[in-house]
Design a protein around this motif. Sequence first.
Motif, mmCIF file in Angstrom:
data_model
loop_
_atom_site.group_PDB
_atom_site.id
_atom_site.type_symbol
_atom_site.label_atom_id
_atom_site.label_comp_id
_atom_site.label_asym_id
_atom_site.label_seq_id
_atom_site.Cartn_x
_atom_site.Cartn_y
_atom_site.Cartn_z
ATOM 1 N N ASN A 41 0.829 -1.209 0.000
ATOM 2 C CA ASN A 41 0.000 0.000 0.000
ATOM 3 C C ASN A 41 0.864 1.260 0.000
ATOM 4 O O ASN A 41 0.616 2.193 -0.760
ATOM 5 N N LYS A 48 -6.808 4.949 -4.090
ATOM 6 C CA LYS A 48 -7.674 4.074 -3.288
ATOM 7 C C LYS A 48 -6.887 2.837 -2.896
ATOM 8 O O LYS A 48 -7.007 1.776 -3.518
ATOM 9 N N LEU A 50 -5.634 -0.380 -0.333
ATOM 10 C CA LEU A 50 -6.376 -1.387 0.424
ATOM 11 C C LEU A 50 -6.741 -0.822 1.790
ATOM 12 O O LEU A 50 -5.904 -0.207 2.458
ATOM 13 N N SER A 51 -7.970 -1.066 2.212
ATOM 14 C CA SER A 51 -8.382 -0.655 3.553
ATOM 15 C C SER A 51 -7.829 -1.658 4.561
ATOM 16 O O SER A 51 -7.378 -2.746 4.183
ATOM 17 N N GLU A 53 -9.561 -3.373 6.613
ATOM 18 C CA GLU A 53 -10.435 -4.553 6.524
ATOM 19 C C GLU A 53 -10.045 -5.443 5.348
ATOM 20 O O GLU A 53 -10.030 -6.674 5.466
ATOM 21 N N ALA A 54 -9.719 -4.825 4.215
ATOM 22 C CA ALA A 54 -9.326 -5.591 3.028
ATOM 23 C C ALA A 54 -8.007 -6.318 3.288
ATOM 24 O O ALA A 54 -7.851 -7.491 2.918
ATOM 25 N N GLU A 57 -8.699 -9.310 5.403
ATOM 26 C CA GLU A 57 -9.377 -10.362 4.636
ATOM 27 C C GLU A 57 -8.408 -11.082 3.700
ATOM 28 O O GLU A 57 -8.437 -12.311 3.595
ATOM 29 N N SER A 92 -5.999 2.029 -7.839
ATOM 30 C CA SER A 92 -6.712 1.415 -6.719
ATOM 31 C C SER A 92 -6.367 -0.058 -6.593
ATOM 32 O O SER A 92 -5.941 -0.697 -7.547
ATOM 33 N N LEU A 93 -6.564 -0.562 -5.393
ATOM 34 C CA LEU A 93 -6.409 -1.984 -5.115
ATOM 35 C C LEU A 93 -7.646 -2.465 -4.394
ATOM 36 O O LEU A 93 -8.249 -1.721 -3.613
ATOM 37 N N ASN A 94 -8.004 -3.715 -4.634
ATOM 38 C CA ASN A 94 -9.114 -4.317 -3.904
ATOM 39 C C ASN A 94 -8.811 -5.801 -3.709
ATOM 40 O O ASN A 94 -7.833 -6.323 -4.248
ATOM 41 N N ILE A 95 -9.659 -6.464 -2.949
ATOM 42 C CA ILE A 95 -9.435 -7.874 -2.621
ATOM 43 C C ILE A 95 -9.373 -8.753 -3.876
ATOM 44 O O ILE A 95 -8.403 -9.498 -4.036
ATOM 45 N N LYS A 97 -8.563 -8.131 -6.929
ATOM 46 C CA LYS A 97 -7.350 -7.857 -7.701
ATOM 47 C C LYS A 97 -6.140 -8.559 -7.084
ATOM 48 O O LYS A 97 -5.372 -9.222 -7.779
#
Length: 159
Positions: A41, A48, A50-51, A53-54, A57, A92-95, A97
């Motif tokens: 990160n 955006k 990773l949070s 929480e992400a 997870e 951005s990054l997300n789960i 991805k």
Amino acid sequence: KTITTVKQALEQSTSSLAKIKKNVGTVRTEALIKVYLVRLNDLLDLKKPLSEEAINEIANILTTEYYNLTMTDVVFVLQQAIKGKYGEMFESLNIPKVIKWFETYFNERCNTAEQMSNDERNKHNSLFGRERSSEAVNEQREFSKQYTIDKLIQNHKSK
């Protein structure tokens, strides 16, 4: 030593996530993974990222679904992602991805391990003269066919 290929990652004799989890527990194993995700990160400086929480997870998914990977694998995948091997981040990054990176790597890892195993077997066989050219195999097949035909003819004549 810097690892630059899947083969090099496989050649490292480090413990799987499952083994680490068994030895130090889930919380510590996931914490170790989270350190590298937080670093990811920070390095990518995304609009955006990773949070928390992400990150939690992803660490959980890796220890439960990709438990046979090692920390060497995890670090390697994240380093490859930083270098852009798995495509654009698009700010951005997300789960999904991040998990897709590990899925891609896992498949590549399995293919590489299979190739390494085949190479080792072929090396072993050639040391003992067992590796045969396709020409030798074809000659053997031809001989077997002819032998079978001759036997059938012989059996038929003797009746």
